[in-house]
Design a protein around this motif. Structure first.
Motif, short mmCIF file in Angstrom:
data_model
loop_
_atom_site.label_atom_id
_atom_site.label_comp_id
_atom_site.label_asym_id
_atom_site.label_seq_id
_atom_site.Cartn_x
_atom_site.Cartn_y
_atom_site.Cartn_z
N ALA A 1 0.79 -1.06 -0.09
CA ALA A 1 0.17 -0.04 0.06
C ALA A 1 0.89 1.31 -0.13
O ALA A 1 0.54 2.23 -0.53
CB ALA A 1 -1.07 0.24 1.30
N ALA A 2 2.00 1.25 0.80
CA ALA A 2 2.87 2.15 0.76
C ALA A 2 3.41 2.60 -0.62
O ALA A 2 3.58 3.77 -0.98
CB ALA A 2 3.89 2.11 1.72
N GLU A 3 3.90 1.50 -1.39
CA GLU A 3 4.34 1.65 -2.75
C GLU A 3 3.30 2.22 -3.71
O GLU A 3 3.66 3.29 -4.39
CB GLU A 3 4.67 0.43 -3.10
CG GLU A 3 6.13 -0.05 -2.33
CD GLU A 3 6.51 -1.49 -2.82
OE1 GLU A 3 5.83 -2.10 -3.89
OE2 GLU A 3 7.69 -2.18 -2.49
N PHE A 4 2.22 1.71 -3.53
CA PHE A 4 0.83 2.38 -4.44
C PHE A 4 0.86 3.84 -4.09
O PHE A 4 0.41 4.47 -4.92
CB PHE A 4 -0.07 1.52 -4.23
CG PHE A 4 -0.40 0.32 -4.98
CD1 PHE A 4 -0.10 0.04 -6.10
CD2 PHE A 4 -0.63 -0.91 -4.40
CE1 PHE A 4 -0.22 -0.88 -7.32
CE2 PHE A 4 -0.74 -2.13 -5.17
CZ PHE A 4 -0.54 -2.08 -6.43
N ALA A 5 0.62 4.08 -2.68
CA ALA A 5 0.48 5.43 -2.49
C ALA A 5 1.48 6.47 -2.88
O ALA A 5 1.22 7.57 -3.39
CB ALA A 5 0.55 5.50 -0.83
N ARG B 1 -8.42 0.18 0.63
CA ARG B 1 -8.79 -0.32 -0.56
C ARG B 1 -8.15 -1.64 -0.93
O ARG B 1 -8.81 -2.45 -1.50
CB ARG B 1 -8.61 0.89 -1.74
CG ARG B 1 -9.39 1.99 -1.71
CD ARG B 1 -10.84 1.96 -1.69
NE ARG B 1 -11.44 1.50 -0.40
CZ ARG B 1 -12.47 0.67 -0.46
NH1 ARG B 1 -12.98 0.18 -1.34
NH2 ARG B 1 -12.82 0.39 0.67
N LEU B 2 -7.02 -1.74 -0.57
CA LEU B 2 -6.26 -3.15 -0.97
C LEU B 2 -6.67 -3.93 -0.30
O LEU B 2 -6.95 -5.31 -0.88
CB LEU B 2 -4.75 -2.54 -0.61
CG LEU B 2 -3.59 -3.77 -1.15
CD1 LEU B 2 -3.63 -3.68 -2.33
CD2 LEU B 2 -2.52 -3.47 -0.43
N SER C 1 -8.10 -3.51 -8.03
CA SER C 1 -8.83 -2.06 -7.83
C SER C 1 -7.86 -0.87 -7.90
O SER C 1 -8.17 0.03 -8.59
CB SER C 1 -9.75 -2.36 -6.85
OG SER C 1 -10.44 -1.16 -6.35
N VAL C 2 -6.93 -1.21 -7.22
CA VAL C 2 -5.69 -0.16 -6.81
C VAL C 2 -5.19 0.35 -8.27
O VAL C 2 -4.92 1.54 -8.38
CB VAL C 2 -4.84 -0.33 -5.73
CG1 VAL C 2 -3.78 0.61 -5.41
CG2 VAL C 2 -5.55 -0.78 -4.26
N ARG C 3 -4.78 -0.81 -8.71
CA ARG C 3 -4.06 -0.54 -10.06
C ARG C 3 -4.83 0.05 -11.10
O ARG C 3 -4.36 0.73 -11.82
CB ARG C 3 -3.56 -1.80 -10.70
CG ARG C 3 -2.17 -2.73 -9.87
CD ARG C 3 -1.59 -3.49 -10.62
NE ARG C 3 -0.80 -4.30 -9.75
CZ ARG C 3 -0.87 -5.52 -9.30
NH1 ARG C 3 -2.23 -6.17 -9.24
NH2 ARG C 3 -0.07 -6.12 -8.37
N VAL D 1 -19.06 1.11 1.05
CA VAL D 1 -17.61 1.73 0.54
C VAL D 1 -17.58 3.18 0.69
O VAL D 1 -16.63 3.61 0.71
CB VAL D 1 -17.60 1.12 -0.88
CG1 VAL D 1 -16.31 1.68 -1.62
CG2 VAL D 1 -17.60 -0.42 -1.02
N ALA D 2 -18.60 3.67 0.10
CA ALA D 2 -18.35 5.29 0.10
C ALA D 2 -18.25 5.82 1.55
O ALA D 2 -17.25 6.84 1.86
CB ALA D 2 -19.68 5.96 -0.68
N ARG D 3 -18.85 5.29 2.37
CA ARG D 3 -18.64 5.92 3.75
C ARG D 3 -17.10 5.62 4.18
O ARG D 3 -16.70 6.49 4.86
CB ARG D 3 -19.51 5.18 4.90
CG ARG D 3 -21.03 5.70 4.81
CD ARG D 3 -21.73 5.20 6.04
NE ARG D 3 -22.00 3.73 6.14
CZ ARG D 3 -22.97 3.15 5.43
NH1 ARG D 3 -23.80 3.90 4.98
NH2 ARG D 3 -23.10 1.94 5.45
#
Length: 408
Positions: A307-311, A328-329, A336-338, A378-380
Motif C-alpha cells: 500500500a505504501a508503494e502504491f501510495a 482499498r487494498l 482495484s488499486v492498479r 464503500v463510500a462511507r
C-alpha cells in the motif's frame, strides 16, 4: 527583629490564618471543584468510590468488554471489565461523576451511553439484545436494580462510540488481562494504527485479531472462512497461507491441528461444502497457532508495504494517504488499486498537488469503482478517510485525534 520585619511577619501570619479559614469555610465547594476538574488519577483522593455493575441479560450468549470513559476525556477509558453469561462486569470509579459507559466485543455492535451517574451505593445496568444486522448483534442498555434504592433517571439510548474510546478500552483490557487480545506488532506504530482502523471498518470491533467468521459463499454453494482484522479469506490468500503451512506432501497441518486439519484442507482445495461448526472450530484452532500468527502478521505487514508503494505512485506522502490505499487494498484487492492508478495518471486537468486535494481525487476514483460490498458502505469508508471524520458500523472516527494526519 526590627519593627518593619515584625509587621511583615504578622501580616503574613494573618494571611495564612485567613487562607485556612477560607478553605475550611468552603471545603464543600473546593471538593466539588476537585471532583469536576482534578485529573482522574487524583480524583479518588477527593471522592468516594462507586461500583457500576453491568449484567448480560438472558438470551445474549456473547461476552462484552464494558468500560467507563474518563469524565474529563471522553476518548480515554479509565475502567474496563468483561460481562458474560453468569459473570458481571464491575467497574470501580470515583463516585458522583458522570460517565460514558460503553461496550464492545466479537460479534457485537459497539455502543455507548453518556451521562450516567456513578452513585456511592452502586448501580446496576442490563445489556439486552436489540437487533442484529451485518453479522453484528446490537445491544441496548437499561437500568437494573441498584443498592441505593433507585432514584436515578433511566439510562439514555446507546449512541455512537468514538474509535478513540474503543481503542483505549482495548488497550486497558490488554493491560488488565494480557491474554485477552493479541498485542500490537510494535514494528511500526503507523501500521498498528492502520490495522486497528481498517479492522474497525471491516468488523466493527477492536477484538478482530482473533476473529473467525464462517459465512455462506458469495458465489455458488457452500461456505467461506475469513479470519483476522483484514478478513483474510478462502477464497483468497488465506487459502495460500494454509497450503504453505501444510507444506505440500508433508501434510504438516495434521501434526499441528489433528482432526481440525481436514475441514481447512478441504476448503483450501476448493471443496467448500464443509460443515459450519467444524470449520469455525478449525479456524479458531488455526488462529491460535504461533506458526500461523507469525505468517499472518508478515502477510498483513507486506500488504501495508505494498500500500505504501502504491501510495507513493499516486504521489501521496502522508499517513492518511497510505491508509486510504491500504483500506482499498484490503477490501477490493490490488487490481482495484492498479485500475485507479491508471485512471489517476490520465486525469485531465492534471492531478492536484496539495496532499489533501490529492487524497480527495484518489478517493473519488476509488468511490467510482464497483465493489463486492454495497456501494454506500464503500463510500462511507472512503469519505471517512478523505475527510478525516465519519461514522462506519456505528463507530465515530476522527482520524486527527487518532494521529492519522493528512500532512506529509
Amino acid at each position: 527583629m526590627k519593627n518593619g520585619g515584625m509587621r511583615n511577619w504578622l501580616v503574613g501570619l494573618g494571611s495564612v490564618i485567613a487562607a485556612v479559614a477560607l478553605v475550611v469555610g468552603n471545603a464543600d465547594k473546593i471538593l466539588s471543584f476537585a471532583k469536576t476538574w482534578v485529573a482522574p488519577s487524583l480524583a479518588p483522593y477527593f471522592t468516594d468510590q462507586a461500583v457500576m455493575t453491568v449484567r448480560i441479560e438472558p438470551g445474549v450468549d456473547l461476552a462484552a468488554d464494558v468500560f467507563a470513559a474518563d469524565p474529563a476525556n471522553a476518548n480515554r477509558a479509565v475502567a474496563v471489565a468483561q460481562a458474560r453469561k453468569g459473570e458481571d462486569a464491575r467497574l470501580t470509579v470515583p463516585a458522583r461523576m458522570l460517565y460514558t459507559l460503553g461496550w464492545q466485543g466479537p460479534g457485537l455492535k459497539a455502543g455507548a451511553a453518556e451521562k450516567l451517574l456513578a452513585v456511592e451505593g452502586g448501580s446496576v445496568y442490563m445489556l439486552g439484545r436489540k437487533s442484529e444486522a451485518d453479522g453484528l448483534v446490537e445491544l441496548t442498555l437499561r437500568r437494573g436494580a441498584s443498592s441505593d434504592g433507585g432514584g436515578e433517571p433511566p439510562a439514555p439510548a446507546a449512541g455512537e462510540p468514538s474509535a478513540g474510546l474503543l481503542l483505549s478500552a482495548r488497550a486497558a483490557r490488554a493491560v488488565a488481562d494480557p491474554g485477552a487480545a493479541p498485542p500490537a506488532s510494535g514494528s511500526l506504530p503507523e501500521f498498528d494504527r492502520a490495522l486497528a482502523i481498517v479492522g474497525l471498518f471491516e468488523t466493527g470491533t477492536t477484538d478482530c485479531g482473533r476473529r473467525v467468521s464462517v459465512e455462506r459463499a458469495v458465489r455458488g454453494f457452500g461456505r467461506s472462512l475469513s479470519v483476522g482484522c483484514v478478513g483474510a479469506s478462502i477464497p483468497g490468500w488465506l487459502g495460500e497461507m494454509i497450503a504453505a503451512l501444510d507444506d505440500g506432501t508433508t501434510r504438516r497441518l495434521d501434526t499441528l491441528l489433528g482432526e481440525d486439519a481436514k475441514p481447512l484442507r478441504a476448503l483450501a482445495n476448493g471443496f467448500n461444502d464443509v460443515g459450519g461448526d467444524d470449520l469455525a472450530r478449525a479456524g479458531r484452532q488455526l488462529m491460535a497457532l504461533p506458526e500461523f500468527r507469525i505468517a499472518y502478521q508478515q502477510r498483513v505487514l507486506d500488504a501495508y508495504r505494498q500500500a505504501a508503494e502504491f501510495a507513493r505512485a499516486f504521489g501521496l506522502a502522508s499517513e492518511r494517504g497510505r491508509l486510504l490505499v491500504f483500506d482499498r487494498l484490503v477490501q477490493a484487492g490490488p487490481g482495484s488499486v492498479r485500475r485507479a492508478l491508471t485512471q489517476f495518471a490520465a486525469l485531465d486537468p492534471a492531478p492536484p498537488t496539495g496532499e489533501p486535494e490529492r487524497i480527495a481525487a484518489v478517493g473519488a476514483l476509488f468511490a467510482g469503482q464497483r465493489s463486492g460490498a454495497p456501494q454506500p458502505a464503500v463510500a462511507r469508508r472512503i469519505d471517512t478517510i478523505v475527510t478525516g471524520r465519519g461514522t462506519v458500523r456505528g463507530i465515530a472516527f476522527s482520524l486527527d485525534e487518532l494521529g492519522v494526519s493528512a500532512t506529509p
